[in-house]
Each structure stands twice: as C-alpha cells, then as structure tokens.
Design an enzyme around this catalytic site. Structure first.
Site, PDB file in Angstrom:
ATOM      1  N   GLU A  41       0.822  -1.207   0.000  1.00 15.16           N
ATOM      2  CA  GLU A  41       0.000   0.000   0.000  1.00 15.16           C
ATOM      3  C   GLU A  41       0.861   1.264   0.000  1.00 15.16           C
ATOM      4  OE1 GLU A  41      -3.034   0.447  -0.598  1.00 15.16           O
ATOM      5  OE2 GLU A  41      -3.650  -1.654  -0.589  1.00 15.16           O
ATOM      6  N   TYR A 124      -6.249   6.894   4.013  1.00 12.33           N
ATOM      7  CA  TYR A 124      -6.387   5.844   2.996  1.00 12.33           C
ATOM      8  C   TYR A 124      -5.615   4.588   3.387  1.00 12.33           C
ATOM      9  CZ  TYR A 124      -5.382   2.796  -0.785  1.00 12.33           C
ATOM     10  OH  TYR A 124      -5.216   1.634  -1.501  1.00 12.33           O
ATOM     11  N   ASP A 142      -9.432   5.689  -2.749  1.00 14.22           N
ATOM     12  CA  ASP A 142      -8.227   6.213  -3.383  1.00 14.22           C
ATOM     13  C   ASP A 142      -8.627   6.944  -4.663  1.00 14.22           C
ATOM     14  OD1 ASP A 142      -8.786   4.224  -5.241  1.00 14.22           O
ATOM     15  OD2 ASP A 142      -6.731   3.485  -5.342  1.00 14.22           O
ATOM     16  N   CYS A 197     -11.887   1.945 -15.981  1.00 17.20           N
ATOM     17  CA  CYS A 197     -12.365   3.323 -15.844  1.00 17.20           C
ATOM     18  C   CYS A 197     -11.186   4.254 -15.582  1.00 17.20           C
ATOM     19  CB  CYS A 197     -13.389   3.402 -14.710  1.00 17.20           C
ATOM     20  SG  CYS A 197     -14.336   4.944 -14.667  1.00 17.20           S
ATOM     21  N   CYS A 204     -15.107   2.214 -21.779  1.00 15.25           N
ATOM     22  CA  CYS A 204     -16.504   2.071 -21.376  1.00 15.25           C
ATOM     23  C   CYS A 204     -17.155   0.831 -21.977  1.00 15.25           C
ATOM     24  CB  CYS A 204     -17.288   3.327 -21.746  1.00 15.25           C
ATOM     25  SG  CYS A 204     -16.719   4.815 -20.861  1.00 15.25           S
ATOM     26  N   CYS A 207     -16.775  -1.971 -19.569  1.00 12.81           N
ATOM     27  CA  CYS A 207     -17.171  -1.718 -18.187  1.00 12.81           C
ATOM     28  C   CYS A 207     -18.395  -2.537 -17.805  1.00 12.81           C
ATOM     29  CB  CYS A 207     -17.466  -0.239 -17.994  1.00 12.81           C
ATOM     30  SG  CYS A 207     -17.986   0.172 -16.309  1.00 12.81           S
ATOM     31  N   CYS A 213     -23.973   3.682 -15.396  1.00 15.03           N
ATOM     32  CA  CYS A 213     -23.078   4.822 -15.196  1.00 15.03           C
ATOM     33  C   CYS A 213     -23.759   6.134 -15.569  1.00 15.03           C
ATOM     34  CB  CYS A 213     -21.815   4.634 -16.024  1.00 15.03           C
ATOM     35  SG  CYS A 213     -20.658   6.013 -15.931  1.00 15.03           S
TER      36      CYS A 213
END
Length: 300
Positions: A41, A124, A142, A197, A204, A207, A213
C-alpha cells in the site's frame, strides 16, 4: 453526488467482473501477510503496479517482517527503494516498522484506529490495510475509487481535486454490510478504476456497469473544472533529486560533493535540491563535504 444508482445491482456487476478480471498480484493472494499488504500500500501510492512488484518482492525477501526492517538503517530502506519515486515513502515505511517493533510486538496493528497512530500513515492507508489485511469493514477511497464513483454515481468525468464530504458519504454508503463482501468490493472498485475506468482513456465498452453509469448515460459530458495537467519531469527539481539520490544509493561509501556537482551545471538548483534532500532526512551531510544515505552503516 447522488446515491440513486441501485447498490445491489452495482455490487453484483462489479464483484462478478472482479471475480474473472482481477490481476493476480502477490499482495492479494491468500498467503499474503499483513506486512506484505502494508508494504504494497505504501509502494503503490502514485506508482504503477509494474514498477512496484519487483521491488516489493525484493523488500519482502530482505525484510519479511516489520522487526527485520526496523533493525536495519533508514538509509538501507532508501537504497532499496530504488527508482520507485517519492523516496520519503521509504523513510515513512522504516519509521512505521520501528513503531510496530517498539509498540506492537513487531506486528502490523489490526485496526484502522491503531494503524492511524503509525508515523506516516494516513486515512487511505489505514483503511486499506485494515480492510485488505484484517477484513475490517471500513471505507477505502483512493484516486481510482473516487474516479469510478464520480462517473458512475455523480455523472462527472473526474472527481474534485480533493475528496469532499459528499463523495466520502457516497463511498461509505456503498460499502456492503457483510465484511468479507465489503473487503472484495473495496478492491474491486479500485481495480475497475485502474484497468477499465481509467483517467485518460476509459474503456466504457468493457465496463460491467456502463448501463448504470450516470456519466455514460449523460453522453460522457466533458470535465468542466480546472484543466488537468500532467506533471513535468525533464529538468525539474524532482528529476535532479532523483539523480542525486541515485549516486548515493549506488555508492557503498560517503560521496564527495564533487561527485554530486557533476550531475548538473545549475548550481542554484543543485544546491536547492541537495538541501531539500537533507531537510527531508533522505541525505546525511558528513564532515569534509561528503554525503551519504541516512544512518548508513559505513564509517564516517
């Protein structure tokens, strides 16, 4: 930003997509340790997976636990950081490891609240480690998550420059109630933002929630906020700081100023960058105009 999108269907489509499309990353595997997840992370902040994975493997091989890293010098952490960029993260990782060794019996703290007490750990990182390492139900937000929710729920091409209370409320409201499902949801939305994305060229047609969306349904309206500019690199202080650190990483002995002067003819910029590295704790000045990585084990 509205939560009008049907959460149940949104969860189903995103989780189904993740089950077949997720990248096989070592810190996501069942045998990943909490420490391995914590290191990932920190390394993944503003750095692509392809650059992180080999360095992550080297770190975990050399320092398989917080105590192992804490027993070494911060200079060795900076040296091993290599070209990942933003090297202060190496110092933050080392400081967090020391805190774990001294106050948490050499283990990664298991709750978001405890993780937030570690030096250099923000909202985060604490949420991500609590969720991905320990299964705590929390809200992980994030850049990728913010972009996905801005488009899918808010109908905007990009999120605001900084997280707003409204979007954090939306993100929290979409976290499934079941902790294991919440954990998978958090990583799945991040993955969707990372590989489908995306910021510049969203795919798209690939997706799983294109028909849900709000941005897509509105005809993908162009961003109306301030212009987004890429970060310059060539000739910047950041580039020169990296070059100065590279010389120090590659040397087993303290480096004379003359070796650093050879990197740039711009004395003002060079000295400014060197001073900033010292101020950040990344470089240690020594007698006789020499420099080394901090708390290095070599004799002065």
């Amino acid at each position: 930003m509205s939560t009008g999108t049907a959460p149940a269907r949104l969860h189903h489509e995103v989780l189904e997509w993740y089950a077949v499309s997720a990248r096989d990353l070592p810190w996501r595997r069942p045998d990943a340790t909490a420490w391995g997840i914590f290191v990932s992370e920190i390394m993944l902040q503003q750095t692509p997976v392809a650059r992180v994975e080999p360095v992550w493997r080297e770190w975990l091989s050399r320092w398989p636990s917080p105590s192992a890293l804490a027993a070494d010098s911060p200079g060795e952490a900076v040296r091993a950081w290599g070209r990942l960029g933003y090297p202060r993260r190496a110092l933050r990782l080392h400081a967090a490891a020391v805190a774990m060794a001294e106050h948490h019996d050499g283990a990664v703290p298991a709750t978001e609240a405890e993780l937030l007490t570690l030096p250099g750990v923000g909202t985060y990182t604490a949420a991500a480690v609590a969720t991905f390492a320990f299964g705590e139900r929390t809200t992980v937000v994030d850049t990728n998550v913010r972009r996905v929710l801005a488009r899918v729920v808010g109908g905007q091409e990009y999120a605001a420059p900084s997280p707003t209370r409204a979007e954090l409320t939306v993100a929290a409201g979409l976290v499934p109630a079941d902790p294991p499902r919440a954990r998978t949801w958090s990583v799945a939305v991040m993955e969707l933002g990372a590989i489908v994305c995306t910021a510049r060229a969203p795919r798209c047609s690939d997706c799983p929630v294109a028909d849900l969306c709000a941005w897509q349904l509105a005809g993908r309206p162009a961003h109306q906020g301030p212009a987004r500019r890429g970060q310059a690199w060539e000739g910047t202080d950041r580039q020169l700081r990296g070059a100065l650190l590279a010389v120090l990483r590659e040397s087993a002995d303290p480096v004379p100023r003359s070796a650093l002067e050879a990197l740039s003819d711009n004395e003002i910029q060079r000295e400014r960058c060197l001073d900033s590295l010292v101020a950040d704790g990344l470089v240690e000045p020594l007698p006789r105009d020499r420099f080394r990585l901090p708390a290095s084990r070599e004799a002065s």
